[in-house]
Motif scaffolding. Structure first.
Motif, PDB file in Angstrom:
ATOM      1  N   ILE A  43     -29.854 -12.117  76.895  1.00  0.00           N
ATOM      2  CA  ILE A  43     -28.867 -11.792  77.928  1.00  0.00           C
ATOM      3  C   ILE A  43     -27.632 -12.662  77.774  1.00  0.00           C
ATOM      4  O   ILE A  43     -26.496 -12.201  77.926  1.00  0.00           O
ATOM      5  CB  ILE A  43     -29.479 -11.968  79.338  1.00  0.00           C
ATOM      6  N   ALA A  44     -27.854 -13.954  77.446  1.00  0.00           N
ATOM      7  CA  ALA A  44     -26.739 -14.876  77.248  1.00  0.00           C
ATOM      8  C   ALA A  44     -25.862 -14.424  76.087  1.00  0.00           C
ATOM      9  O   ALA A  44     -24.628 -14.502  76.163  1.00  0.00           O
ATOM     10  CB  ALA A  44     -27.253 -16.294  76.999  1.00  0.00           C
ATOM     11  N   VAL A  45     -26.480 -13.946  75.006  1.00  0.00           N
ATOM     12  CA  VAL A  45     -25.713 -13.442  73.858  1.00  0.00           C
ATOM     13  C   VAL A  45     -24.816 -12.294  74.294  1.00  0.00           C
ATOM     14  O   VAL A  45     -23.614 -12.261  74.002  1.00  0.00           O
ATOM     15  CB  VAL A  45     -26.657 -12.975  72.725  1.00  0.00           C
ATOM     16  N   GLY A  46     -25.407 -11.330  75.001  1.00  0.00           N
ATOM     17  CA  GLY A  46     -24.632 -10.181  75.460  1.00  0.00           C
ATOM     18  C   GLY A  46     -23.528 -10.571  76.422  1.00  0.00           C
ATOM     19  O   GLY A  46     -22.402 -10.056  76.345  1.00  0.00           O
ATOM     20  N   ALA A  47     -23.836 -11.505  77.339  1.00  0.00           N
ATOM     21  CA  ALA A  47     -22.843 -11.925  78.329  1.00  0.00           C
ATOM     22  C   ALA A  47     -21.691 -12.677  77.674  1.00  0.00           C
ATOM     23  O   ALA A  47     -20.524 -12.465  78.018  1.00  0.00           O
ATOM     24  CB  ALA A  47     -23.511 -12.795  79.399  1.00  0.00           C
ATOM     25  N   LEU A  48     -22.015 -13.565  76.732  1.00  0.00           N
ATOM     26  CA  LEU A  48     -20.967 -14.338  76.060  1.00  0.00           C
ATOM     27  C   LEU A  48     -20.065 -13.445  75.220  1.00  0.00           C
ATOM     28  O   LEU A  48     -18.834 -13.549  75.289  1.00  0.00           O
ATOM     29  CB  LEU A  48     -21.600 -15.428  75.183  1.00  0.00           C
ATOM     30  N   LEU A  49     -20.673 -12.555  74.429  1.00  0.00           N
ATOM     31  CA  LEU A  49     -19.876 -11.645  73.610  1.00  0.00           C
ATOM     32  C   LEU A  49     -19.094 -10.662  74.482  1.00  0.00           C
ATOM     33  O   LEU A  49     -17.919 -10.361  74.216  1.00  0.00           O
ATOM     34  CB  LEU A  49     -20.774 -10.883  72.635  1.00  0.00           C
ATOM     35  N   GLY A  50     -19.756 -10.152  75.516  1.00  0.00           N
ATOM     36  CA  GLY A  50     -19.083  -9.226  76.415  1.00  0.00           C
ATOM     37  C   GLY A  50     -17.924  -9.873  77.139  1.00  0.00           C
ATOM     38  O   GLY A  50     -16.837  -9.288  77.257  1.00  0.00           O
ATOM     39  N   ASP A  51     -18.127 -11.085  77.598  1.00  0.00           N
ATOM     40  CA  ASP A  51     -17.064 -11.801  78.301  1.00  0.00           C
ATOM     41  C   ASP A  51     -15.879 -12.038  77.375  1.00  0.00           C
ATOM     42  O   ASP A  51     -14.722 -11.811  77.737  1.00  0.00           O
ATOM     43  CB  ASP A  51     -17.602 -13.138  78.827  1.00  0.00           C
ATOM     44  N   ALA A  52     -16.177 -12.490  76.152  1.00  0.00           N
ATOM     45  CA  ALA A  52     -15.101 -12.795  75.203  1.00  0.00           C
ATOM     46  C   ALA A  52     -14.330 -11.551  74.785  1.00  0.00           C
ATOM     47  O   ALA A  52     -13.095 -11.539  74.781  1.00  0.00           O
ATOM     48  CB  ALA A  52     -15.675 -13.498  73.974  1.00  0.00           C
ATOM     49  N   LEU A  53     -15.061 -10.478  74.441  1.00  0.00           N
ATOM     50  CA  LEU A  53     -14.434  -9.298  73.841  1.00  0.00           C
ATOM     51  C   LEU A  53     -13.963  -8.258  74.855  1.00  0.00           C
ATOM     52  O   LEU A  53     -13.062  -7.463  74.559  1.00  0.00           O
ATOM     53  CB  LEU A  53     -15.403  -8.646  72.855  1.00  0.00           C
ATOM     54  N   ILE A  54     -14.548  -8.271  76.049  1.00  0.00           N
ATOM     55  CA  ILE A  54     -14.178  -7.277  77.056  1.00  0.00           C
ATOM     56  C   ILE A  54     -13.208  -7.848  78.089  1.00  0.00           C
ATOM     57  O   ILE A  54     -12.325  -7.141  78.586  1.00  0.00           O
ATOM     58  CB  ILE A  54     -15.435  -6.730  77.766  1.00  0.00           C
ATOM     59  N   HIS A  55     -13.359  -9.146  78.384  1.00  0.00           N
ATOM     60  CA  HIS A  55     -12.535  -9.743  79.433  1.00  0.00           C
ATOM     61  C   HIS A  55     -11.469 -10.700  78.888  1.00  0.00           C
ATOM     62  O   HIS A  55     -10.265 -10.494  79.079  1.00  0.00           O
ATOM     63  CB  HIS A  55     -13.422 -10.478  80.431  1.00  0.00           C
ATOM     64  N   LEU A  56     -11.919 -11.764  78.231  1.00  0.00           N
ATOM     65  CA  LEU A  56     -11.005 -12.850  77.880  1.00  0.00           C
ATOM     66  C   LEU A  56      -9.954 -12.443  76.858  1.00  0.00           C
ATOM     67  O   LEU A  56      -8.751 -12.677  77.064  1.00  0.00           O
ATOM     68  CB  LEU A  56     -11.813 -14.048  77.367  1.00  0.00           C
TER      69      LEU A  56
END
Length: 249
Positions: A43-56
Motif C-alpha cells: 500500500i505504501a508503494v502505491g501511495a508514494l508513487l500515486g502521490d508523486a505522479l498524480i499529485h505532486l
C-alpha cells in the motif's frame, strides 16, 4: 488573522494525530503482523508513487515557469535520497552492530515523511489564508491522503527493525513537522509561492526513490504466487486512494 491561525493550528494538529493510526497494529499478534506486513508495504508503494505522479508532479508542472527546472528538481530529489541512503549505509556498516540493527530505509522514510508533512503544513496554512472553507476542505483532503500513507509508513518502520512503540512515536514526531510548515506560512509571507517550485518536485523525487529503490525490492522477497497477487492488489489500492483524492481537489 488570529481565528485563521487557530483553525490552521487545529488542522495540522489533527493531521499529526493521524500518525497514530498505526496504533491499531499494536493489537495484532507479532506473527500475524509479520505475515501480512508486506500488504501494508505494498500500500505504501502505491501511495508514494500515486502521490508523486498524480499529485505532486502535476501540481509542480502546473505552476512552474520552467519545466526543465522542475524536471531537474525531481531528479535532484531522487539523487538526494540516493546520497542520503549511501551515507546511512556507510554509517550503518561502520558501526559494530549485529543483524538486528535498524535498516536505513527506516531513517529514510522518517526523513521523507518529515518533508512531506512539512509540505502539508505549508499547503494547509496557505489554504486557510485564502479562506476558512478552502482550508477545511484542504485539511480533509490531507487527512484522507495521510491515512494510507501513515499505515504504510508505520509498516515500513516495523519492517526496518524499529520496535512497535518506538516506530509509533518516531512517526508522530515526523508528523509534527506539519506544524512547522504551517507556522512558516504565517511567519514568512509568500513562502507558499516557493513550495510548488522547489519543495514539491524534490519531495516527489524522494517518494519515487523510496518506492522504487527500497520498497519494491523488499516485495520481491515474497515468492509465493498468492502473496504476489495480493501485493499487486495492495499497490493498486494505494494508487487508487491517491486517485480518489483528485476528486476533492
Amino acid at each position: 488573522m488570529t481565528t485563521i491561525y487557530i483553525y490552521s493550528l487545529a488542522s495540522v494538529v489533527i493531521v499529526s494525530l493521524i500518525s497514530f493510526i498505526g496504533v491499531f497494529t499494536l493489537s495484532l499478534k507479532e506473527e500475524i503482523l509479520k505475515k501480512y506486513i508486506f500488504l501494508f508495504i505494498s500500500i505504501a508503494v502505491g501511495a508514494l508513487l500515486g502521490d508523486a505522479l498524480i499529485h505532486l508532479i502535476p501540481e509542480a508542472l502546473e505552476t512552474t515557469p520552467n519545466v526543465t527546472l522542475t524536471s531537474l528538481l525531481i531528479i535532484a530529489g531522487v539523487l538526494i535520497f540516493f546520497i542520503l541512503e549511501k551515507f546511512l549505509h556507510w554509517h550503518h556498516h561502520g558501526e559494530d552492530k549485529d543483524d538486528d540493527a535498524v535498516h536505513p530505509v527506516g531513517k529514510l522514510i522518517l526523513f521523507s515523511d518529515g518533508v512531506h508533512n512539512f509540505m502539508d503544513g505549508i499547503i494547509i496554512g496557505a489554504s486557510f489564508l485564502v479562506s476558512v472553507p478552502v482550508g477545511i476542505a484542504t485539511t480533509i483532503a490531507v487527512i484522507l491522503h495521510e491515512i494510507p500513507q501513515e499505515i504504510g509508513d508505520f509498516a515500513v518502520l516495523l519492517h526496518a527493525g524499529y520496535a512497535k512503540k518506538r516506530a509509533l512515536l518516531l512517526n508522530f514526531f515526523s508528523a509534527l513537522f506539519s506544524i512547522l510548515g504551517m507556522s512558516l506560512v504565517f511567519l514568512v509571507g509568500g513562502i507558499s509561492e516557493y513550495a510548488d517550485l522547489w519543495f514539491v518536485p524534490l519531495a516527489a523525487g524522494g517518494f519515487i526513490y523510496i518506492a522504487v529503490a527500497d520498497l519494491i525490492p523488499e516485495l520481491h522477497k515474497t515468492k509465493e504466487a498468492r502473496y504476489s497477487i495480493a501485493q499487486i492488489f495492495a499497490v493498486m489500492i494505494g494508487v487508487l486512494a491517491m486517485v480518489a483524492l483528485t476528486f476533492l481537489e
